[in-house]
Write an enzyme that holds these catalytic residues in place. Structure first.
Site, PDB file in Angstrom:
ATOM      1  N   GLU A 190      33.901  37.074  25.960  1.00  0.00           N
ATOM      2  CA  GLU A 190      32.781  37.522  25.128  1.00  0.00           C
ATOM      3  C   GLU A 190      31.694  36.467  24.940  1.00  0.00           C
ATOM      4  OE1 GLU A 190      36.221  39.966  24.724  1.00  0.00           O
ATOM      5  OE2 GLU A 190      36.099  37.843  24.134  1.00  0.00           O
TER       6      GLU A 190
ATOM      7  N   ALA B 152      38.367  27.695  25.058  1.00  0.00           N
ATOM      8  CA  ALA B 152      39.466  27.139  25.845  1.00  0.00           C
ATOM      9  C   ALA B 152      40.182  28.264  26.583  1.00  0.00           C
ATOM     10  CB  ALA B 152      40.448  26.393  24.951  1.00  0.00           C
ATOM     11  N   VAL B 153      40.214  28.134  27.892  1.00  0.00           N
ATOM     12  CA  VAL B 153      40.975  29.043  28.736  1.00  0.00           C
ATOM     13  C   VAL B 153      42.047  28.184  29.407  1.00  0.00           C
ATOM     14  CG1 VAL B 153      40.895  30.735  30.598  1.00  0.00           C
ATOM     15  CG2 VAL B 153      38.879  30.398  29.152  1.00  0.00           C
TER      16      VAL B 153
ATOM     17  N   ASP C  47      50.592  32.279  33.873  1.00  0.00           N
ATOM     18  CA  ASP C  47      51.357  32.677  35.053  1.00  0.00           C
ATOM     19  C   ASP C  47      50.706  33.810  35.832  1.00  0.00           C
ATOM     20  OD1 ASP C  47      53.337  30.801  34.484  1.00  0.00           O
ATOM     21  OD2 ASP C  47      54.398  32.208  33.172  1.00  0.00           O
ATOM     22  N   THR C  48      49.566  34.298  35.374  1.00  0.00           N
ATOM     23  CA  THR C  48      48.894  35.407  36.054  1.00  0.00           C
ATOM     24  C   THR C  48      47.495  34.977  36.470  1.00  0.00           C
ATOM     25  OG1 THR C  48      47.859  36.322  34.064  1.00  0.00           O
ATOM     26  CG2 THR C  48      50.137  37.006  34.515  1.00  0.00           C
TER      27      THR C  48
ATOM     28  N   HIS D 192      44.796  36.036  35.459  1.00  0.00           N
ATOM     29  CA  HIS D 192      43.860  36.267  34.353  1.00  0.00           C
ATOM     30  C   HIS D 192      42.935  35.074  34.137  1.00  0.00           C
ATOM     31  CE1 HIS D 192      42.820  36.474  29.973  1.00  0.00           C
ATOM     32  NE2 HIS D 192      42.543  37.706  30.323  1.00  0.00           N
TER      33      HIS D 192
ATOM     34  N   ALA E 167      36.935  33.937  25.415  1.00  0.00           N
ATOM     35  CA  ALA E 167      35.969  33.388  26.374  1.00  0.00           C
ATOM     36  C   ALA E 167      35.194  34.487  27.096  1.00  0.00           C
ATOM     37  CB  ALA E 167      36.686  32.495  27.383  1.00  0.00           C
TER      38      ALA E 167
ATOM     39  N   ARG F  97      41.293  17.097  25.175  1.00  0.00           N
ATOM     40  CA  ARG F  97      39.835  17.239  25.277  1.00  0.00           C
ATOM     41  C   ARG F  97      39.210  17.834  24.018  1.00  0.00           C
ATOM     42  NH1 ARG F  97      42.411  16.944  29.738  1.00  0.00           N
ATOM     43  NH2 ARG F  97      41.453  16.126  31.630  1.00  0.00           N
TER      44      ARG F  97
ATOM     45  N   PHE G 169      39.945  32.531  20.510  1.00  0.00           N
ATOM     46  CA  PHE G 169      41.226  32.476  21.224  1.00  0.00           C
ATOM     47  C   PHE G 169      41.580  31.014  21.486  1.00  0.00           C
ATOM     48  CE2 PHE G 169      44.242  33.075  24.663  1.00  0.00           C
ATOM     49  CZ  PHE G 169      44.987  34.140  24.176  1.00  0.00           C
TER      50      PHE G 169
END
Length: 163
Positions: A58, A80-81, A85-86, A88, A56, A127, A22
């Site tokens: 998993e 990467a996370v 807007d939530t 999550h 992420a 990064r 992701f």
């Protein structure tokens, strides 16, 4: 008093990079940076495996399964996370980080963190080979340094088993 430091030396090491697909535009450069850093410090290319997981969330279970094989000296985690807007982000970033840390603690093997948790995609890009370097490469070097540190600090006294 004894004081120990490790050097990021990779000769004779077998390392797995566990990478999240992701946000692939970020995670591919992180994984490439990790592999390049490992090989650049002496890990044989054939002694590096890369496991790609969907996201992420998993990462922790893949890290645990890799460590359970006994094949790897260390694990380098990249992903990467990016905050949205939530809420999550908070759940995924926090629980992935916790699971990765628990795997390292439970298996007593270095598991290093190249999992970016950023507010914006621009911060992640910076990064993943941009202005702030490549955190995948940094995590790979940290894994090698920890392995060397453990070798130096616990090489011949057996104190870990006696504790």
């Amino acid at each position: 008093m004894a004081e120990f430091n490790g050097d990021p030396r990779g000769e004779g090491r077998r390392i797995v990079v566990v990478a999240s697909r992701f946000n692939e535009g970020i995670t591919v450069p992180l994984a490439e940076g990790a592999v390049s850093a490992l090989v650049g410090r002496g890990v044989a290319f054939d002694d590096v495996d890369v496991l790609w997981v969907p996201g992420a969330w998993e990462l922790p279970v893949a890290v645990r399964r890799a460590l359970a094989t006994g094949r790897y000296d260390a694990v380098v985690v990249v992903g990467a996370v990016v905050r949205g807007d939530t809420p999550h982000f908070d759940f995924v970033a926090g629980e992935a980080s916790r699971g990765i840390m628990e795997a390292s603690r439970d298996f007593e093997v270095p598991v290093t963190m190249g999992l970016l948790t950023t507010d914006t995609m621009e911060q992640a890009e910076a990064r993943a080979g941009g202005a702030h370097g490549n955190k995948g490469a940094d995590a790979a070097l940290a894994a090698l340094e920890m392995l060397d540190l453990f070798d130096r600090a616990f090489a011949d006294d057996g104190s870990e088993e006696d504790a």
